[in-house]
Write an enzyme that holds these catalytic residues in place. Structure first.
Site, PDB file in Angstrom:
ATOM      1  N   CYS A   2       6.744   1.964  -6.489  1.00 15.89           N
ATOM      2  CA  CYS A   2       7.369   1.895  -7.806  1.00 15.89           C
ATOM      3  C   CYS A   2       8.878   1.887  -7.592  1.00 15.89           C
ATOM      4  O   CYS A   2       9.362   2.359  -6.575  1.00 15.89           O
ATOM      5  CB  CYS A   2       7.014   3.119  -8.640  1.00 15.89           C
ATOM      6  SG  CYS A   2       5.253   3.282  -8.928  1.00 15.89           S
ATOM      7  N   ARG A  27       8.870  -3.870  -5.702  1.00 11.62           N
ATOM      8  CA  ARG A  27       8.229  -2.595  -5.372  1.00 11.62           C
ATOM      9  C   ARG A  27       7.022  -2.293  -6.254  1.00 11.62           C
ATOM     10  O   ARG A  27       6.241  -1.390  -5.970  1.00 11.62           O
ATOM     11  CB  ARG A  27       9.242  -1.453  -5.522  1.00 11.62           C
ATOM     12  CG  ARG A  27      10.435  -1.570  -4.616  1.00 11.62           C
ATOM     13  CD  ARG A  27      11.394  -0.437  -4.879  1.00 11.62           C
ATOM     14  NE  ARG A  27      10.803   0.845  -4.516  1.00 11.62           N
ATOM     15  CZ  ARG A  27      10.832   1.364  -3.306  1.00 11.62           C
ATOM     16  NH1 ARG A  27      11.433   0.726  -2.336  1.00 11.62           N
ATOM     17  NH2 ARG A  27      10.282   2.533  -3.052  1.00 11.62           N
ATOM     18  N   TRP A  72       3.657   0.222 -10.018  1.00  9.54           N
ATOM     19  CA  TRP A  72       2.460  -0.305  -9.367  1.00  9.54           C
ATOM     20  C   TRP A  72       1.416   0.799  -9.511  1.00  9.54           C
ATOM     21  O   TRP A  72       1.579   1.888  -8.971  1.00  9.54           O
ATOM     22  CB  TRP A  72       2.736  -0.602  -7.895  1.00  9.54           C
ATOM     23  CG  TRP A  72       1.606  -1.300  -7.201  1.00  9.54           C
ATOM     24  CD1 TRP A  72       1.246  -2.606  -7.315  1.00  9.54           C
ATOM     25  CD2 TRP A  72       0.705  -0.736  -6.246  1.00  9.54           C
ATOM     26  NE1 TRP A  72       0.178  -2.881  -6.501  1.00  9.54           N
ATOM     27  CE2 TRP A  72      -0.178  -1.761  -5.838  1.00  9.54           C
ATOM     28  CE3 TRP A  72       0.540   0.541  -5.696  1.00  9.54           C
ATOM     29  CZ2 TRP A  72      -1.194  -1.553  -4.906  1.00  9.54           C
ATOM     30  CZ3 TRP A  72      -0.472   0.744  -4.772  1.00  9.54           C
ATOM     31  CH2 TRP A  72      -1.325  -0.290  -4.377  1.00  9.54           C
ATOM     32  N   ASN A  97       8.335   8.045  -8.743  1.00  8.07           N
ATOM     33  CA  ASN A  97       7.715   7.228  -7.707  1.00  8.07           C
ATOM     34  C   ASN A  97       7.082   8.208  -6.722  1.00  8.07           C
ATOM     35  O   ASN A  97       7.733   9.144  -6.293  1.00  8.07           O
ATOM     36  CB  ASN A  97       8.801   6.380  -7.018  1.00  8.07           C
ATOM     37  CG  ASN A  97       8.287   5.655  -5.795  1.00  8.07           C
ATOM     38  OD1 ASN A  97       7.091   5.404  -5.666  1.00  8.07           O
ATOM     39  ND2 ASN A  97       9.183   5.307  -4.895  1.00  8.07           N
ATOM     40  N   GLY A  98       5.810   8.000  -6.383  1.00 13.23           N
ATOM     41  CA  GLY A  98       5.142   8.911  -5.451  1.00 13.23           C
ATOM     42  C   GLY A  98       3.811   9.335  -6.012  1.00 13.23           C
ATOM     43  O   GLY A  98       3.237   8.646  -6.866  1.00 13.23           O
ATOM     44  N   GLU A 481      -2.752 -12.627  11.558  1.00 12.24           N
ATOM     45  CA  GLU A 481      -1.616 -12.623  10.643  1.00 12.24           C
ATOM     46  C   GLU A 481      -1.631 -13.868   9.745  1.00 12.24           C
ATOM     47  O   GLU A 481      -1.339 -13.793   8.551  1.00 12.24           O
ATOM     48  CB  GLU A 481      -0.310 -12.526  11.463  1.00 12.24           C
ATOM     49  CG  GLU A 481       0.980 -12.573  10.676  1.00 12.24           C
ATOM     50  CD  GLU A 481       1.138 -11.469   9.638  1.00 12.24           C
ATOM     51  OE1 GLU A 481       0.348 -10.524   9.609  1.00 12.24           O
ATOM     52  OE2 GLU A 481       2.059 -11.593   8.805  1.00 12.24           O
ATOM     53  N   LYS A 485      -1.789 -13.741   5.705  1.00 10.58           N
ATOM     54  CA  LYS A 485      -0.812 -14.414   4.833  1.00 10.58           C
ATOM     55  C   LYS A 485      -1.536 -15.282   3.804  1.00 10.58           C
ATOM     56  O   LYS A 485      -1.213 -15.278   2.625  1.00 10.58           O
ATOM     57  CB  LYS A 485       0.152 -15.310   5.631  1.00 10.58           C
ATOM     58  CG  LYS A 485       1.190 -14.638   6.473  1.00 10.58           C
ATOM     59  CD  LYS A 485       2.299 -13.966   5.707  1.00 10.58           C
ATOM     60  CE  LYS A 485       1.974 -12.557   5.351  1.00 10.58           C
ATOM     61  NZ  LYS A 485       2.269 -11.482   6.220  1.00 10.58           N
ATOM     62  N   GLU A 488      -3.351 -13.107   1.196  1.00 11.00           N
ATOM     63  CA  GLU A 488      -2.412 -12.358   0.338  1.00 11.00           C
ATOM     64  C   GLU A 488      -1.848 -13.221  -0.786  1.00 11.00           C
ATOM     65  O   GLU A 488      -1.789 -12.782  -1.926  1.00 11.00           O
ATOM     66  CB  GLU A 488      -1.218 -11.845   1.170  1.00 11.00           C
ATOM     67  CG  GLU A 488      -1.470 -10.575   1.926  1.00 11.00           C
ATOM     68  CD  GLU A 488      -0.270 -10.157   2.760  1.00 11.00           C
ATOM     69  OE1 GLU A 488       0.045  -8.969   2.769  1.00 11.00           O
ATOM     70  OE2 GLU A 488       0.363 -11.018   3.425  1.00 11.00           O
ATOM     71  N   HIS A 504     -20.646 -16.143  18.573  1.00 10.64           N
ATOM     72  CA  HIS A 504     -21.423 -14.916  18.359  1.00 10.64           C
ATOM     73  C   HIS A 504     -21.584 -14.591  16.884  1.00 10.64           C
ATOM     74  O   HIS A 504     -21.858 -13.451  16.531  1.00 10.64           O
ATOM     75  CB  HIS A 504     -20.759 -13.747  19.100  1.00 10.64           C
ATOM     76  CG  HIS A 504     -20.705 -13.941  20.578  1.00 10.64           C
ATOM     77  ND1 HIS A 504     -21.836 -14.028  21.359  1.00 10.64           N
ATOM     78  CD2 HIS A 504     -19.654 -14.114  21.417  1.00 10.64           C
ATOM     79  CE1 HIS A 504     -21.488 -14.228  22.624  1.00 10.64           C
ATOM     80  NE2 HIS A 504     -20.162 -14.288  22.679  1.00 10.64           N
ATOM     81  N   LYS A 603       4.787  -4.110  -2.271  1.00  9.07           N
ATOM     82  CA  LYS A 603       5.563  -4.286  -1.043  1.00  9.07           C
ATOM     83  C   LYS A 603       5.433  -3.087  -0.121  1.00  9.07           C
ATOM     84  O   LYS A 603       5.192  -3.224   1.060  1.00  9.07           O
ATOM     85  CB  LYS A 603       7.024  -4.514  -1.424  1.00  9.07           C
ATOM     86  CG  LYS A 603       7.940  -4.776  -0.250  1.00  9.07           C
ATOM     87  CD  LYS A 603       7.683  -6.141   0.329  1.00  9.07           C
ATOM     88  CE  LYS A 603       8.431  -6.388   1.617  1.00  9.07           C
ATOM     89  NZ  LYS A 603       7.750  -7.411   2.430  1.00  9.07           N
TER      90      LYS A 603
HETATM   91  C1  G6P Z   1       1.839  -3.460   2.314  1.00  4.05           C
HETATM   92  C2  G6P Z   1       2.532  -4.813   2.308  1.00  4.05           C
HETATM   93  C3  G6P Z   1       2.307  -5.513   3.646  1.00  4.05           C
HETATM   94  C4  G6P Z   1       2.782  -4.621   4.790  1.00  4.05           C
HETATM   95  C5  G6P Z   1       2.097  -3.258   4.745  1.00  4.05           C
HETATM   96  C6  G6P Z   1       2.749  -2.285   5.727  1.00  4.05           C
HETATM   97  O1  G6P Z   1       0.471  -3.627   2.325  1.00  4.05           O
HETATM   98  O2  G6P Z   1       2.044  -5.610   1.257  1.00  4.05           O
HETATM   99  O3  G6P Z   1       3.044  -6.720   3.673  1.00  4.05           O
HETATM  100  O4  G6P Z   1       2.513  -5.243   6.019  1.00  4.05           O
HETATM  101  O5  G6P Z   1       2.241  -2.684   3.450  1.00  4.05           O
HETATM  102  O6  G6P Z   1       4.070  -2.051   5.303  1.00  4.05           O
HETATM  103  P1  G6P Z   1       5.222  -1.511   6.203  1.00  4.05           P
HETATM  104  O7  G6P Z   1       6.402  -1.412   5.281  1.00  4.05           O
HETATM  105  O8  G6P Z   1       4.787  -0.167   6.712  1.00  4.05           O
HETATM  106  O9  G6P Z   1       5.440  -2.478   7.307  1.00  4.05           O
END
Ligand code: G6P
Length: 608
Positions: A2, A27, A72, A97-98, A481, A485, A488, A504, A603
């Site tokens: 947040c 955020r 969020w 936030n938290g 990765e 991507k 996501e 397998h 994020k």
């Molecule tokens: C969230 C983000 C990802 C990120 C992950 C870890 O899920 O959407 O993009 O890789 O957190 O975040 P960090 O800030 O610890 O790399």
């Protein structure tokens, strides 16, 4: 998770709050709200959806003091009634936030005391709690301090009261918050980017700090209640670095910033003639001498960086390395090794699972800790003995791109430093690697030139529902990765497999509707990978191969080749990531999704 902004000024603060929220929207973005004091009353505006929706509703709102929030959802669905700020008895307003862990017990108690709850959030208990102390004659500061003493959990909060138009209280523990210092005006925010239009002078608050913020002055109290001074720093972040500029999305901008981000991260190393442990902190040389293995803890994309590093560390430095998903590690019984170096990797430095895993490791007796992180003032960096900051600059797009490649660069340096210390790097090899690192930003720039071709290729994915990514060895994490991507931001279901595992199980899924994307570097496993690709082709699967220069994989019916400009040896995972980022981006554009703010994601995830 947040985002918080607050301001107390002589001018109307509403435009400052809205601009700040807009900049913090990455955020959290399911709802937003703000509250100001106007004529002795709290005036609150909340909106489900984006900050733009809130802005429309704020056309007639104004005030000289206010707090604002972009959310969020954790406790309670995204809705207007759950959006912050939360208000107690029309008198105390709070943004948070938290996560408050003991909110249920507090809610029961406060309900018995006559407080009425109008949301499902944990935050509302903070508003009522502060009100209950304030109503007993305490100052707003004292009421907040007394309330914080009753809270268990993590928070960054901003508080204002209807009858106190000149004072804002804020506090942090476990979630980020900073103070912005202006001329005859002060601000608070989760992240400095929110305040750049109004000030660059910031005070990073420490764990447990509570601040009384007025228009002319502010006073900081530490966790024990003692008045303390904290340094005012001038943020180096430029306003341009958080603006979109010529790009359509932050993700596209951040993909293109990778050459610079890598150059910045590698700057000190590339300008020197040799590698020294000191790049990881003053105590690194002594600490590394005592290390016999490495344990990497991270989440999401950062975890994938750790998986690449394992290959490097074991192969080049000959040091055993384990990589664990932070949320798993923290809850399993593991065997601690006091000679292991615990490496935590995180873009934000505030991911709750990674922080908890680090604390768990420390509680088990691990004292050698290293943070690889993009946020210099984050909790993660503060909690570790050693650090290496990636200098990617602010990453706004939720899907991580430049943070990932700079993490890889930092981890490669770690590998080389260990290799050197363990006598596994000749002077000649060291010079070779330094040369390759200096060349890396330029090599990435060349890969970015593939963008128009990838944009064309992406059109073939828009109608697909599933995709399979294949890689081998060092490039298996890159396949992971690439799949992450794609899911996501385009919402296409994507899985990644080490190519040898195909037969397998996943081969059963392959048919003409299942695109198979393969990362094919020119390395020792290339011939094996080619056979795996034949297995796909034989089942009618459509193949998309990202091949290094000189790999001799020929385009044919059902085999699409994207030739990389060069082969980067050990650094190849960094180059091969770029086209997969671009592919996900252009597929998302085709599908018309919200690229920078994909549904349901945030994020930085500051809750479990
Ligand atoms: C969230 C983000 C990802 C990120 C992950 C870890 O899920 O959407 O993009 O890789 O957190 O975040 P960090 O800030 O610890 O790399």
């Amino acid at each position: 998770m947040c985002g918080i902004v607050g301001a107390v000024a002589q001018r109307n603060v509403v435009p400052i709050l809205l601009e700040g929220l807009q900049r913090l929207e990455y955020r959290g973005y399911d709802s937003a709200g703000l509250v100001v004091v106007r004529d002795g009353k709290l005036e609150r505006v909340r909106s489900i959806g984006r900050v733009a929706d809130l802005t429309e509703k704020c056309a007639n709102t104004q005030g000289h003091i206010g707090i604002a929030h972009t959310r969020w959802a954790t406790h309670g669905v995204p809705s207007e009634r759950n959006a912050h700020p939360h208000i107690s008895k029309n008198h105390i307003a709070v943004v948070h936030n938290g996560i408050i862990e003991n909110y249920e017990a507090l809610r029961t108690r406060l309900t018995a005391e006559g407080y009425e709850f109008t949301s499902d959030t944990d935050t509302e208990v903070i508003a009522h709690l502060i009100h209950s102390h304030y109503a007993r004659g305490n100052s707003l500061l004292a009421a907040t301090q007394a309330s914080l003493a009753e809270l268990v959990g993590a928070y960054a909060i901003g508080v204002i009261a209807a009858d106190n138009p000149d004072q804002l209280i804020c506090a942090r523990r476990g979630s980020p918050l900073l103070l912005g210092v202006g001329i005859e005006e002060h601000f608070i925010a989760s992240d400095v980017s929110a305040l750049l239009p109004v000030t660059r002078k910031v005070v990073y608050l420490e764990e447990g700090d509570v601040v009384e913020v007025g228009r002319h002055s502010y006073q900081i109290f530490d966790a024990t209640g003692k008045r303390v001074d904290r340094a005012v720093q001038i943020s180096e972040l430029s306003n341009e670095s958080v603006q979109l500029g010529q790009y359509r999305h932050y993700m596209q901008k951040e993909i293109h910033e990778q050459p610079q981000a890598l150059a910045d991260t590698l700057e000190s190393v590339c300008n020197s003639q040799s590698l020294v442990p000191g790049i990881f902190g003053a105590e690194a040389a002594a600490t590394f001498a005592d290390i016999d293995s490495i344990l990497i803890l991270a989440c999401g994309t950062s975890y994938h960086a750790g998986l690449v590093a394992r290959f490097w560390l074991e192969e080049i430095a000959g040091i055993p390395c384990n990589v664990e998903i932070a949320s798993e590690y923290r809850y399993r019984t593991s065997v601690p090794n006091s000679k292991a170096l615990v490496v935590v990797i995180s873009q934000s430095g505030e991911t709750a699972d990674t922080l908890a895993a680090l604390n768990h490791a420390k509680a088990l007796g691990h004292s050698h800790t290293l943070a690889i992180c993009n946020a210099p003032e984050s909790a993660l960096v503060r909690l570790c003995k050693l650090r290496m900051l990636t200098r990617a600059g602010p990453e706004i797009g939720v899907a991580s791109t430049k943070a990932f490649t700079t993490q890889l660069a930092a981890l490669f340096l770690l590998t080389l430093v260990f290799a050197k210390q363990r006598g596994r790097l000749t002077a000649q090899q060291e010079q070779h690697h330094l040369h390759e690192l200096r060349h890396l930003p330029g090599a990435v720039q060349k890969v970015l030139e593939l963008e128009p071709h990838i944009a064309k290729l992406a059109k073939q994915f828009a109608g697909k529902h599933h995709a399979l990514f294949l890689g081998r060895g060092l490039h298996y994490p890159i396949a992971l990765e690439g799949a992450l991507k794609l899911k996501e931001i385009s919402y296409i279901h994507a899985e990644a497999y080490p190519a040898g595992e195909l037969k397998h199980g996943p081969l059963a899924l392959v048919d003409k509707d299942m695109p198979v994307i393969s990362v094919a570097p020119n390395d020792a496993l290339l011939e094996k990978l080619k056979s795996n690709l034949q297995e796909v082709r034989a089942r009618g699967g459509e193949l998309y191969v990202f091949a290094d220069a000189n790999t001799h994989i020929r385009a044919a019916d059902g085999i699409h080749i994207m030739q990389m400009p060069e082969h980067a040896g050990y650094l190849s995972p960094i180059l091969h990531t770029i086209p997969l980022q671009l592919l996900a981006y252009y597929v998302a554009l085709q599908k018309g999704t919200d690229v920078d703010k994909p549904r349901n994601l945030a994020k930085s995830v500051t809750v479990e």
